[in-house]
Design a protein around this motif. Structure first.
Motif, short mmCIF file in Angstrom:
data_model
loop_
_atom_site.label_atom_id
_atom_site.label_comp_id
_atom_site.label_asym_id
_atom_site.label_seq_id
_atom_site.Cartn_x
_atom_site.Cartn_y
_atom_site.Cartn_z
N PHE A 98 11.03 8.77 62.05
CA PHE A 98 10.48 9.64 63.09
C PHE A 98 11.54 10.17 64.04
CE2 PHE A 98 6.59 7.61 61.66
CZ PHE A 98 5.68 8.65 61.72
N LEU A 101 12.52 13.72 63.00
CA LEU A 101 11.50 14.77 62.91
C LEU A 101 11.49 15.62 64.17
CD1 LEU A 101 8.38 12.85 61.52
CD2 LEU A 101 10.12 14.10 60.24
N GLN A 103 9.22 17.64 66.96
CA GLN A 103 7.93 17.27 67.57
C GLN A 103 6.77 17.86 66.77
OE1 GLN A 103 8.21 18.49 71.70
NE2 GLN A 103 8.76 16.41 72.32
N GLU A 106 6.32 15.76 63.60
CA GLU A 106 5.74 14.46 63.90
C GLU A 106 4.24 14.58 64.18
OE1 GLU A 106 6.09 10.76 67.07
OE2 GLU A 106 7.72 12.22 66.96
N LYS A 107 3.87 15.54 64.99
CA LYS A 107 2.46 15.74 65.32
C LYS A 107 1.65 16.07 64.06
CE LYS A 107 -0.67 18.47 68.16
NZ LYS A 107 -0.81 19.57 69.11
N TYR A 109 2.42 15.43 60.94
CA TYR A 109 2.41 14.29 60.01
C TYR A 109 1.41 13.23 60.46
CZ TYR A 109 4.01 10.59 56.91
OH TYR A 109 4.05 9.60 55.96
#
Length: 131
Positions: A98, A101, A103, A106-107, A109
């Motif tokens: 993470f 990644l 933002q 990440e969100k 995923y």
């Protein structure tokens, strides 16, 4: 009825889910292979093996061991162990890194993971209802 419950318990057992694949994010009709890092397998805790889920995923009681001492001894000695279904005996698996990644990735995923969990929960609920 008991067989149905045993089947659901088996399907809910993390050991029956199979290998963890390299994480992929599906974003805007694009497949993005996410950066990973190696970690100790969460299923076998780095042992490379675990008890065959067909043996104990429905739960075992002290009576199971008391009534069959040979089973108890074999269980403790690893006779029923199989190569880990998650890491295939490697002892480690790849997980998303993470820290690497964006933002947005990440969100997206995390939403994707939640949707996959919701789909699996729905499937298991349908099976529990007899579908």
């Amino acid at each position: 009825m008991d067989h149905h419950i045993e089947t659901l318990n088996y399907l809910k057992d993390q050991r029956t889910r199979g290998s963890i694949l390299a994480p992929v994010l599906f974003l805007d009709d694009t497949e993005i292979t996410l950066p990973t890092r190696w970690v100790v397998c969460p299923v076998c805790n780095g042992e490379g093996k675990h008890v065959n889920p067909a043996i104990d995923c429905g739960g075992l009681t002290s009576e199971d061991f008391r009534d069959d001492p040979d089973f108890a001894e074999n269980y403790r000695e690893g006779v029923y162990d199989v190569r880990c279904n998650c890491c295939n005996g490697r002892t480690t698996v790849q997980e998303v890194d993470f820290d690497k990644l964006t933002q947005e990735q990440e969100k997206a995923y995390l939403i994707q993971l939640q949707e996959e969990d919701d789909d699996r929960a729905c499937m298991l609920a349908e099976m529990a209802m007899g579908a």
